[in-house]
Design a protein around this motif. Sequence first.
Motif, short mmCIF file in Angstrom:
data_model
loop_
_atom_site.label_atom_id
_atom_site.label_comp_id
_atom_site.label_asym_id
_atom_site.label_seq_id
_atom_site.Cartn_x
_atom_site.Cartn_y
_atom_site.Cartn_z
N PRO A 58 3.48 6.56 11.70
CA PRO A 58 4.07 6.20 12.99
C PRO A 58 3.23 5.15 13.71
CG PRO A 58 3.90 8.59 12.75
CD PRO A 58 3.08 7.98 11.66
N GLU A 59 3.92 4.25 14.39
CA GLU A 59 3.27 3.25 15.22
C GLU A 59 3.81 3.34 16.64
OE1 GLU A 59 2.41 -0.69 12.57
OE2 GLU A 59 4.51 -0.30 12.99
N THR A 60 3.04 2.86 17.60
CA THR A 60 3.59 2.59 18.92
C THR A 60 4.33 1.26 18.83
OG1 THR A 60 1.66 1.33 19.67
CG2 THR A 60 1.60 3.74 19.98
N VAL A 61 5.11 0.97 19.85
CA VAL A 61 5.82 -0.31 19.86
C VAL A 61 4.83 -1.47 19.83
CG1 VAL A 61 7.32 -1.81 21.24
CG2 VAL A 61 7.87 0.63 21.00
N GLU A 62 3.76 -1.34 20.58
CA GLU A 62 2.74 -2.40 20.62
C GLU A 62 2.11 -2.58 19.25
OE1 GLU A 62 2.97 0.15 22.73
OE2 GLU A 62 3.74 -0.97 24.47
N GLU A 63 1.80 -1.47 18.58
CA GLU A 63 1.22 -1.55 17.23
C GLU A 63 2.21 -2.18 16.25
OE1 GLU A 63 -1.75 2.37 17.39
OE2 GLU A 63 0.33 2.56 16.68
N ALA A 64 3.49 -1.89 16.43
CA ALA A 64 4.49 -2.43 15.52
C ALA A 64 4.56 -3.95 15.61
CB ALA A 64 5.85 -1.82 15.83
N TYR A 65 4.55 -4.47 16.82
CA TYR A 65 4.56 -5.93 16.98
C TYR A 65 3.28 -6.54 16.41
CZ TYR A 65 8.82 -6.33 19.75
OH TYR A 65 10.14 -6.33 20.16
N ALA A 66 2.16 -5.88 16.66
CA ALA A 66 0.87 -6.41 16.20
C ALA A 66 0.79 -6.42 14.67
CB ALA A 66 -0.27 -5.59 16.79
N ASP B 32 0.82 -1.22 0.00
CA ASP B 32 0.00 0.00 0.00
C ASP B 32 0.84 1.26 0.00
OD1 ASP B 32 1.04 -0.16 2.53
OD2 ASP B 32 -0.88 -0.05 3.59
N GLY B 33 2.17 1.11 -0.05
CA GLY B 33 3.06 2.27 -0.10
C GLY B 33 3.31 2.92 1.24
N VAL B 34 2.92 2.27 2.32
CA VAL B 34 3.07 2.85 3.66
C VAL B 34 4.23 2.19 4.40
CG1 VAL B 34 1.96 3.29 5.88
CG2 VAL B 34 0.61 3.40 3.76
N ILE B 35 5.10 3.02 4.95
CA ILE B 35 6.15 2.56 5.85
C ILE B 35 5.62 2.73 7.27
CG2 ILE B 35 8.50 2.93 6.69
CD1 ILE B 35 9.17 4.13 3.96
N ARG B 36 5.56 1.65 8.00
CA ARG B 36 5.02 1.69 9.36
C ARG B 36 6.11 1.32 10.37
NH1 ARG B 36 1.14 -0.43 5.99
NH2 ARG B 36 -0.95 0.53 6.13
N GLY B 37 6.19 2.09 11.44
CA GLY B 37 7.17 1.76 12.47
C GLY B 37 7.21 2.81 13.56
N PRO B 38 7.75 2.44 14.71
CA PRO B 38 7.84 3.36 15.85
C PRO B 38 9.13 4.16 15.87
CG PRO B 38 8.37 1.15 16.58
CD PRO B 38 8.06 1.04 15.12
N ALA B 39 9.40 4.88 14.76
CA ALA B 39 10.62 5.69 14.67
C ALA B 39 10.42 7.09 15.23
CB ALA B 39 11.09 5.78 13.22
N GLY B 40 9.15 7.48 15.46
CA GLY B 40 8.88 8.82 15.96
C GLY B 40 9.47 9.87 15.03
N ASP B 41 10.07 10.90 15.64
CA ASP B 41 10.72 11.95 14.86
C ASP B 41 12.24 11.78 14.84
OD1 ASP B 41 8.32 13.28 14.27
OD2 ASP B 41 8.34 14.28 16.23
N GLY B 42 12.69 10.58 15.21
CA GLY B 42 14.12 10.33 15.22
C GLY B 42 14.70 10.32 13.83
N VAL B 43 15.97 10.69 13.72
CA VAL B 43 16.63 10.74 12.43
C VAL B 43 17.65 9.61 12.30
CG1 VAL B 43 16.31 13.22 12.18
CG2 VAL B 43 18.41 12.35 13.23
N PHE B 44 17.93 9.26 11.06
CA PHE B 44 19.00 8.32 10.76
C PHE B 44 19.85 8.92 9.65
CE2 PHE B 44 15.59 7.40 7.86
CZ PHE B 44 16.19 6.99 6.67
N SER B 45 21.06 8.38 9.50
CA SER B 45 22.02 8.94 8.53
C SER B 45 22.38 7.84 7.54
CB SER B 45 23.27 9.44 9.26
OG SER B 45 22.92 10.27 10.35
N GLY B 46 21.37 7.39 6.81
CA GLY B 46 21.51 6.22 5.96
C GLY B 46 22.66 6.32 4.95
N VAL B 47 23.30 5.17 4.71
CA VAL B 47 24.45 5.11 3.81
C VAL B 47 24.15 4.11 2.70
CG1 VAL B 47 25.62 3.28 5.15
CG2 VAL B 47 26.97 4.86 3.73
N ALA B 48 24.62 4.43 1.50
CA ALA B 48 24.45 3.51 0.38
C ALA B 48 25.46 2.38 0.48
CB ALA B 48 24.65 4.26 -0.94
N ARG B 49 25.00 1.18 0.18
CA ARG B 49 25.89 0.03 0.22
C ARG B 49 27.09 0.24 -0.72
NH1 ARG B 49 22.67 -5.43 -0.02
NH2 ARG B 49 22.05 -4.57 -2.03
#
Length: 286
Positions: free
Chosen positions: A224-232, A156-173
């Motif tokens: 965004p999900e809560t941790v509980e929602e993420a497991y579910a 459905d094009g949706v990324i779901r997860g409990p990342a909140g507003d946290g940032v990451f510094s992704g790197v290309a392989r």
Amino acid sequence: MAAPSELPALAVTGSTGGLGGMVARQLAASGFAQRLLVRDPARAPELDDAHLAVCSYGDGAASRQALEGAKVLFMVSAAEAEDRLQQHYAFVDAAADAGVEHVVYTSFYGAARDATFTLARDHYATEERIKSSGMTYTFLRDNFYLDFLPLLAGDDGVIRGPAGDGVFSGVAREDVARCAHAVLRDPAIHKGMTYDLTGPEELTMAQAAEVLNTGTGRTISYQPETVEEAYASRAYYGAPQWQLDAWVSTYTAMAAGEMAGLSPDVHGLTGQDPISLAEFLTRPVL
């Protein structure tokens, strides 16, 4: 097939996979002889001056034989599995027993005993095993792979997860492979070094979804999900608990700030600026 003691002193694992394959091809293009440690010789790439040795990480006896005479080892972390750490231990011990002098290991950004991302704890434990082995080392601590981001979106094009507003510094392989190649060309000057490999930008998952939305032609969003929602929401996969914990803690580690921060190490090792997510999406698949 030549005896291990007659094979090149540079040993490379993972050549049948994405990262290890890139590194092996770059080494071959640079004129380096290498022994490729593989489980299935039929899947090994055909490269100039590349010689095969067959083993798996968990088979200490076969690994020791395959590494006999090797001095430098590029160790790509094993595929995710419940016993991955035990596989790593067996392989590291075999390398030390075989007389390997220097290990270049692909670890994870923020690897620590108490890391939020569960697999980063395994990487830390592997680093410690290498340190205590007597071999010298170089650790490449990779941030989240940009390559995986498009795969996070469901049908459905949706990324779901409990990342909140946290940032990451992704790197290309691709950048990680270039860094590994740079280290393996002259490993002696990188002894004892730990390099943090990040991209050029910090992104929230919502910002990453916007870039994906523009760059892939798909309609992608972040929910965004809560941790509980993420497991579910992942329960229907029927995955084992360790795998669920790894999936969910990828996002909670971002929320905790453990994937934040920009490092100059990709540029320092390669002389090139790291690839951004937008740029990555325009590049051909290697």
